[in-house]
Design a protein around this motif. Sequence first.
Motif, PDB file in Angstrom:
ATOM      1  N   LEU A 160       0.818  -1.210   0.000  1.00 28.07           N
ATOM      2  CA  LEU A 160       0.000   0.000   0.000  1.00 28.07           C
ATOM      3  C   LEU A 160       0.856   1.266   0.000  1.00 28.07           C
ATOM      4  N   ASN A 161       1.979   1.198   0.687  1.00 26.65           N
ATOM      5  CA  ASN A 161       2.841   2.373   0.812  1.00 26.65           C
ATOM      6  C   ASN A 161       4.296   1.910   0.721  1.00 26.65           C
ATOM      7  N   PRO A 162       4.764   1.623  -0.501  1.00 28.04           N
ATOM      8  CA  PRO A 162       6.095   1.032  -0.656  1.00 28.04           C
ATOM      9  C   PRO A 162       7.235   1.922  -0.175  1.00 28.04           C
ATOM     10  N   ASN A 163       7.048   3.230  -0.151  1.00 33.19           N
ATOM     11  CA  ASN A 163       8.114   4.133   0.296  1.00 33.19           C
ATOM     12  C   ASN A 163       8.142   4.308   1.805  1.00 33.19           C
ATOM     13  N   GLY A 164       7.082   3.867   2.472  1.00 35.71           N
ATOM     14  CA  GLY A 164       7.027   3.975   3.927  1.00 35.71           C
ATOM     15  C   GLY A 164       6.857   5.395   4.434  1.00 35.71           C
ATOM     16  N   GLU A 165       6.397   6.292   3.584  1.00 42.97           N
ATOM     17  CA  GLU A 165       6.235   7.683   4.002  1.00 42.97           C
ATOM     18  C   GLU A 165       4.833   7.931   4.541  1.00 42.97           C
ATOM     19  N   ARG A 166       4.700   8.955   5.339  1.00 45.21           N
ATOM     20  CA  ARG A 166       3.380   9.350   5.840  1.00 45.21           C
ATOM     21  C   ARG A 166       2.633  10.035   4.705  1.00 45.21           C
ATOM     22  N   THR A 167       1.468   9.500   4.379  1.00 41.76           N
ATOM     23  CA  THR A 167       0.731  10.053   3.246  1.00 41.76           C
ATOM     24  C   THR A 167      -0.516  10.804   3.681  1.00 41.76           C
TER      25      THR A 167
END
Length: 196
Positions: free
Chosen positions: A79-86
């Motif tokens: 769901l969030n491959p970069n691991g950033e807060r979206t």
Amino acid sequence: MKPYVITSNATAAVVLGRMLGPELEGRVELIDGRGWVNATSRARAIAYGGSCVALVLGPRRKRGPNAREWDKAYAYSRLNPNGERTGLPMRLILLKSAPEGLLFLEPAILRQLSGREPTAEHLEWARTAPRRALSALLGVKPASLAMALRPRLEGVDLTQLASLPAIRRLRKFIHAQIQWSERLETREAVSTGEPG
């Protein structure tokens, strides 16, 4: 803006829609993700497009003592491959069984759907392959299970299953997103109606 509920297959989408109840079922977009991995990709794409998404999945095929944690980590990594807060309006709900497998928690529901008592073999099979077990119980092919199940679920009371904690969390999330969307639409209508 309608919230999206994405799950792994068409049968799961039918079952989840009925568990949401009539007050929410028509106010969400239920989507067959066509598999666990594809469902996570589709949820990510829709959420990054700005829509509210609830991704509801059962366990993957992998079994073991930490399977649930692995499933959760894998889903979040997709769901969030970069691991950033979206800050995206998204909710991941992992069920202990596939959504259609939840029907096996209530034998009375299965009797209403099939007109007969599920055998011990059906119940055992439901632990590892709930969709196949349900199609065998109903006497239909797995590929046509969703179409066969939809009319049979019309008169069946699923309030017992809708009261499961995971389904309650799903209903609460969807309800909150619908209310937020309605408030936003009202604010936009008021702001565009004001003389400038």
